[in-house]
Write a protein that holds these residues in place. Structure first.
Motif, PDB file in Angstrom:
ATOM      1  N   TYR A   1       0.680  -0.144 -14.463  1.00 19.66           N
ATOM      2  CA  TYR A   1       0.296   1.173 -14.889  1.00 19.66           C
ATOM      3  C   TYR A   1       1.212   2.231 -13.950  1.00 19.66           C
ATOM      4  O   TYR A   1       1.827   3.041 -14.619  1.00 19.66           O
ATOM      5  CB  TYR A   1      -1.115   1.449 -14.681  1.00 19.66           C
ATOM      6  CG  TYR A   1      -1.568   2.801 -14.832  1.00 19.66           C
ATOM      7  CD1 TYR A   1      -1.654   3.599 -16.349  1.00 19.66           C
ATOM      8  CD2 TYR A   1      -1.605   3.800 -13.998  1.00 19.66           C
ATOM      9  CE1 TYR A   1      -2.031   4.816 -16.784  1.00 19.66           C
ATOM     10  CE2 TYR A   1      -2.098   5.022 -13.945  1.00 19.66           C
ATOM     11  CZ  TYR A   1      -2.133   5.654 -15.380  1.00 19.66           C
ATOM     12  OH  TYR A   1      -2.335   6.877 -15.341  1.00 19.66           O
ATOM     13  N   SER A   2       1.440   1.908 -12.854  1.00 19.60           N
ATOM     14  CA  SER A   2       2.003   3.028 -11.884  1.00 19.60           C
ATOM     15  C   SER A   2       3.491   2.954 -12.315  1.00 19.60           C
ATOM     16  O   SER A   2       3.980   3.906 -12.441  1.00 19.60           O
ATOM     17  CB  SER A   2       2.118   2.538 -10.396  1.00 19.60           C
ATOM     18  OG  SER A   2       2.342   3.410  -9.558  1.00 19.60           O
TER      19      SER A   2
ATOM     20  N   ASP B   1      -0.611   3.438  -4.801  1.00 19.49           N
ATOM     21  CA  ASP B   1      -0.732   2.098  -5.236  1.00 19.49           C
ATOM     22  C   ASP B   1      -0.244   1.091  -4.276  1.00 19.49           C
ATOM     23  O   ASP B   1      -0.770  -0.084  -4.341  1.00 19.49           O
ATOM     24  CB  ASP B   1      -0.050   1.974  -6.762  1.00 19.49           C
ATOM     25  CG  ASP B   1       1.697   2.295  -6.725  1.00 19.49           C
ATOM     26  OD1 ASP B   1       2.066   2.943  -5.380  1.00 19.49           O
ATOM     27  OD2 ASP B   1       2.388   1.726  -7.278  1.00 19.49           O
TER      28      ASP B   1
ATOM     29  N   MET C   1      -2.758  -2.318 -11.975  1.00 19.57           N
ATOM     30  CA  MET C   1      -2.562  -1.011 -11.287  1.00 19.57           C
ATOM     31  C   MET C   1      -0.918  -0.757 -11.301  1.00 19.57           C
ATOM     32  O   MET C   1      -0.758   0.435 -11.542  1.00 19.57           O
ATOM     33  CB  MET C   1      -3.345  -0.853 -10.007  1.00 19.57           C
ATOM     34  CG  MET C   1      -3.171   0.417  -9.649  1.00 19.57           C
ATOM     35  SD  MET C   1      -3.721   0.439  -8.025  1.00 19.57           S
ATOM     36  CE  MET C   1      -2.326  -0.649  -7.220  1.00 19.57           C
TER      37      MET C   1
ATOM     38  N   MET D   1       4.235   4.507 -15.738  1.00 22.34           N
ATOM     39  CA  MET D   1       3.895   5.880 -15.620  1.00 22.34           C
ATOM     40  C   MET D   1       5.172   6.691 -14.894  1.00 22.34           C
ATOM     41  O   MET D   1       5.444   7.703 -15.141  1.00 22.34           O
ATOM     42  CB  MET D   1       2.454   6.496 -14.760  1.00 22.34           C
ATOM     43  CG  MET D   1       1.122   6.268 -15.473  1.00 22.34           C
ATOM     44  SD  MET D   1       1.078   6.891 -17.260  1.00 22.34           S
ATOM     45  CE  MET D   1       0.953   8.716 -16.588  1.00 22.34           C
ATOM     46  N   ARG D   2       5.639   5.940 -13.843  1.00 21.28           N
ATOM     47  CA  ARG D   2       6.796   6.397 -13.064  1.00 21.28           C
ATOM     48  C   ARG D   2       8.016   6.284 -14.171  1.00 21.28           C
ATOM     49  O   ARG D   2       8.741   7.480 -14.145  1.00 21.28           O
ATOM     50  CB  ARG D   2       7.069   5.532 -11.921  1.00 21.28           C
ATOM     51  CG  ARG D   2       8.476   5.771 -11.327  1.00 21.28           C
ATOM     52  CD  ARG D   2       8.605   4.781  -9.911  1.00 21.28           C
ATOM     53  NE  ARG D   2       7.588   5.377  -9.009  1.00 21.28           N
ATOM     54  CZ  ARG D   2       6.854   4.402  -8.359  1.00 21.28           C
ATOM     55  NH1 ARG D   2       6.987   3.055  -8.791  1.00 21.28           N
ATOM     56  NH2 ARG D   2       5.797   4.602  -7.575  1.00 21.28           N
TER      57      ARG D   2
ATOM     58  N   GLU E   1       5.543  10.141 -13.114  1.00 19.17           N
ATOM     59  CA  GLU E   1       4.199  10.400 -12.494  1.00 19.17           C
ATOM     60  C   GLU E   1       3.495   8.968 -11.994  1.00 19.17           C
ATOM     61  O   GLU E   1       2.734   8.629 -12.488  1.00 19.17           O
ATOM     62  CB  GLU E   1       3.127  11.084 -13.266  1.00 19.17           C
ATOM     63  CG  GLU E   1       3.494  12.730 -13.756  1.00 19.17           C
ATOM     64  CD  GLU E   1       3.525  13.580 -12.711  1.00 19.17           C
ATOM     65  OE1 GLU E   1       2.471  13.259 -11.774  1.00 19.17           O
ATOM     66  OE2 GLU E   1       4.183  14.424 -12.515  1.00 19.17           O
ATOM     67  N   PRO E   2       4.250   8.477 -10.829  1.00 18.21           N
ATOM     68  CA  PRO E   2       3.537   7.268 -10.386  1.00 18.21           C
ATOM     69  C   PRO E   2       2.019   7.427  -9.848  1.00 18.21           C
ATOM     70  O   PRO E   2       1.569   8.676  -9.660  1.00 18.21           O
ATOM     71  CB  PRO E   2       4.443   6.957  -9.324  1.00 18.21           C
ATOM     72  CG  PRO E   2       4.901   8.210  -8.694  1.00 18.21           C
ATOM     73  CD  PRO E   2       5.075   9.006  -9.974  1.00 18.21           C
ATOM     74  N   LEU E   3       1.379   6.433  -9.733  1.00 20.58           N
ATOM     75  CA  LEU E   3       0.045   6.388  -9.286  1.00 20.58           C
ATOM     76  C   LEU E   3       0.295   6.432  -7.657  1.00 20.58           C
ATOM     77  O   LEU E   3       0.811   5.407  -7.086  1.00 20.58           O
ATOM     78  CB  LEU E   3      -0.751   5.289  -9.615  1.00 20.58           C
ATOM     79  CG  LEU E   3      -2.035   5.049  -9.176  1.00 20.58           C
ATOM     80  CD1 LEU E   3      -2.987   6.064  -9.689  1.00 20.58           C
ATOM     81  CD2 LEU E   3      -2.742   3.604  -9.547  1.00 20.58           C
TER      82      LEU E   3
END
Length: 175
Positions: A44-45, A59, A41, A48-49, A54-56
């Motif tokens: 992924y975050s 998290d 996770m 994406m950041r 676009e972070p999760l």
């Protein structure tokens, strides 16, 4: 000069020890899976950041909660396999009987501490549920992550009593 590799005690052979070993290993596996999930996770975050800005969201909250659970879930197996740090400077030349007695006392103190932590975890979970406390970003109820602490600490208390009993009888597996 190379340091010797630390050794841990083998799995217990008696029925109670085998049961505690199975339960402890199951908890440790769940703790390990939680850490793997949190690593994926977080990866992924971060991706994406970095790629899409676009972070999760939340998290960090999930990592904090899951890591706390994982740590508690590793403790019973660590105690059962004698993986805790032991400072033996003062007992290095003591007799086996003295070392076993001190190890049994340490196990009893660990059991007492774990039992108190299990009890207080239940009290804290009930309190967090009653107040409706939530995490800041995701709004997750705090009590759900706290529910895992009591069983982990309770198993640690049982395992510590078992290891203390083994040490008291002189059948401890100190390495």
């Amino acid at each position: 000069m190379s340091e010797p590799i630390a050794q841990v005690a083998p799995a217990p052979a008696d029925p109670l020890g085998r049961l505690l070993d199975v339960l402890s290993r199951l908890l440790a596996i769940v703790g390990g899976l939680l850490l793997v999930a949190m690593t994926l996770m977080a990866t992924y975050s971060i991706a994406m950041r970095a790629l899409f800005d676009e972070p999760l969201l939340g998290d960090v909250e999930l990592v904090q909660m899951s890591c706390g659970i994982a740590i508690v879930f590793f403790l019973p197996l660590c105690q059962l396999r004698r993986g805790n740090v032991i400072v033996d400077v003062f007992t290095l030349h003591a007799s086996a009987q003295v070392r076993n007695g001190l190890d049994a006392l340490g196990g009893l103190l660990m059991a007492l501490t774990a039992a108190v932590l299990a009890w207080r975890s239940v009290v804290g979970t009930v309190d967090a549920y009653g107040t409706g406390e939530e995490s800041i970003i995701m709004g997750l109820p705090i009590w759900w992550s706290m529910t895992a602490f009591a069983p982990g600490f309770a198993l640690l208390a049982l395992v510590a009593l078992y290891t203390a009993w083994q040490d008291f009888r002189g059948k401890g597996q100190s390495i």
